[in-house]
Enzyme design. Structure first.
Site, mmCIF file in Angstrom:
data_model
loop_
_atom_site.group_PDB
_atom_site.id
_atom_site.type_symbol
_atom_site.label_atom_id
_atom_site.label_comp_id
_atom_site.label_asym_id
_atom_site.label_seq_id
_atom_site.Cartn_x
_atom_site.Cartn_y
_atom_site.Cartn_z
ATOM 1 N N PHE A 206 0.832 -1.193 0.000
ATOM 2 C CA PHE A 206 0.000 0.000 0.000
ATOM 3 C C PHE A 206 0.874 1.253 0.000
ATOM 4 O O PHE A 206 2.066 1.199 0.250
ATOM 5 C CB PHE A 206 -0.880 0.044 1.247
ATOM 6 C CG PHE A 206 -1.746 -1.156 1.437
ATOM 7 C CD1 PHE A 206 -1.697 -1.879 2.608
ATOM 8 C CD2 PHE A 206 -2.615 -1.573 0.440
ATOM 9 C CE1 PHE A 206 -2.498 -2.990 2.802
ATOM 10 C CE2 PHE A 206 -3.421 -2.666 0.620
ATOM 11 C CZ PHE A 206 -3.356 -3.385 1.803
ATOM 12 N N SER A 207 0.232 2.384 -0.219
ATOM 13 C CA SER A 207 0.912 3.663 -0.005
ATOM 14 C C SER A 207 0.696 4.057 1.444
ATOM 15 O O SER A 207 -0.133 3.483 2.155
ATOM 16 C CB SER A 207 0.333 4.743 -0.921
ATOM 17 O OG SER A 207 -0.954 5.127 -0.484
ATOM 18 N N GLY A 208 1.425 5.075 1.904
ATOM 19 C CA GLY A 208 1.285 5.525 3.282
ATOM 20 C C GLY A 208 -0.050 6.167 3.581
ATOM 21 O O GLY A 208 -0.407 6.373 4.737
ATOM 22 N N ALA A 209 -0.818 6.506 2.545
ATOM 23 C CA ALA A 209 -2.083 7.203 2.755
ATOM 24 C C ALA A 209 -3.286 6.269 2.741
ATOM 25 O O ALA A 209 -4.424 6.718 2.747
ATOM 26 C CB ALA A 209 -2.264 8.285 1.687
ATOM 27 N N THR A 210 -3.044 4.957 2.716
ATOM 28 C CA THR A 210 -4.152 4.009 2.667
ATOM 29 C C THR A 210 -4.999 4.114 3.933
ATOM 30 O O THR A 210 -4.484 4.171 5.042
ATOM 31 C CB THR A 210 -3.622 2.573 2.532
ATOM 32 O OG1 THR A 210 -2.908 2.473 1.309
ATOM 33 C CG2 THR A 210 -4.761 1.581 2.511
#
Length: 327
Positions: free
Chosen positions: A245-249
């Site tokens: 995932f990205s850190g903003a998930t």
């Protein structure tokens, strides 16, 4: 400003060479544990579960995803940062930044203070002059945390015999149950979300995104979740994937699932796909995962033997050891 930072970094590297301080003097088992603790305390990226073991492997250190998860489990979550918290990185910087967080972790016994750093001093020496800032609430004292365990948690079960990672920072509901809809890759999953061929309570199982199956390896799997969140359904569906995932998930997302290769008939991913209602046309049963015809070295998890090259993580090679550039 960036040019200045680059110049300063280059100068520091030259100082390290002169001081005979090498990467393997700095990247130790304790240093990796410190890195994992800092990630856990800040509710940092789940990708640390990939990067830290990879760095350890390059340095010949045994430090697996489960070792990372063990650090996550015993480290308090103390940085109230987005997407689960209230503040952004700029607020954290102005409050005292990473040194402030590391200082309270060190004072409460969650860091190894004797680890060497690129400054030529230890962690404890670097943080000796850092004072606690009582006029901020971005970072809490480690003895008064937001939660007593880290913002990232390691999992293991029948779906993930080789482990998985879930980011719990900012989450209030840590349980989710529902019928699974299985997809091969992110495109099929995103198509189903875009066409609204799902309902609240569904669990998206997105396979073939991991290190051995996806191209590029371990690709991100963010778009389905982002679309659901934009529709106000971020907390009404869950996602399980062998990708990252990205850190903003946001929401209930389990990533980096390490599922051992086995016959489809025995695959727990296949059993999870059982549901009383039919799947969207873009979905595929987990029992029909295609077998990729990778080279045997990739399939067995090994790597080809590298060609001879100068060692850059040990002692610096003498000029006579370097390959000649003469024709």
């Amino acid at each position: 400003m960036r040019d200045k930072f680059c110049m300063t970094a280059g100068e520091q590297i030259m100082d390290l060479v002169l001081a005979n301080l090498r990467p393997r003097d700095i990247v130790t088992r304790k240093a990796l544990e410190n890195a994992a603790a800092t990630v856990a305390a800040s509710g940092g990226s789940t990708n640390a579960a990939l990067h830290l073991p990879a760095i350890a492997n390059e340095c010949g250190i045994e430090f697996t995803l489960f070792d990372v998860a063990e650090i996550f489990k015993k480290t308090p979550y103390i940085a109230d940062l987005k997407p689960g918290g209230r503040y952004v990185a700029k607020d954290w910087f102005e409050a005292g930044g990473v040194p402030l967080l590391m200082k309270t972790l060190l004072d409460n016994g969650f860091l190894h203070g004797d680890c060497m750093t690129v400054t030529g001093r230890t962690i404890a020496e670097n943080l000796k002059s850092v004072k606690w800032n009582p006029d901020q609430d971005v970072v809490r004292p480690a003895d008064k945390p937001i939660t007593v365990t880290g913002g990232v948690v390691g999992l293991r079960g029948n779906l993930a015999p080789d482990g998985a990672i879930v980011k719990v920072a900012g989450m209030t509901n840590l349980k989710f149950s529902g019928p699974a809809i299985c997809f091969d890759g992110e495109e099929a999953c995103f198509q189903a979300v875009r066409d609204k061929k799902y309902k609240a309570g569904d669990v998206f199982v997105n396979s073939l995104r991991g290190a051995r199956a996806a191209v590029p390896a371990c690709a991100k799997c963010c778009r389905p979740r982002r679309r659901c969140t934009a529709r106000g359904q971020g907390d009404k569906v869950a996602l399980i994937t062998d990708g990252r995932f990205s850190g903003a998930t946001r929401g209930f997302c389990v990533g980096h699932v390490g599922r051992k290769r086995r016959s489809a008939a025995r695959s727990p991913w296949s059993r999870t796909a059982t549901s009383s209602r039919s799947m969207p046309s873009t979905a595929r049963s987990a029992s029909s995962f295609p077998t990729r015809n990778w080279p045997s070295a990739r399939r067995n998890g090994s790597r080809a033997k590298p060609t001879s090259r100068p060692v850059i993580c040990g002692n610096t090679p003498s000029r006579s050891d370097l390959p000649s550039t003469a024709p």
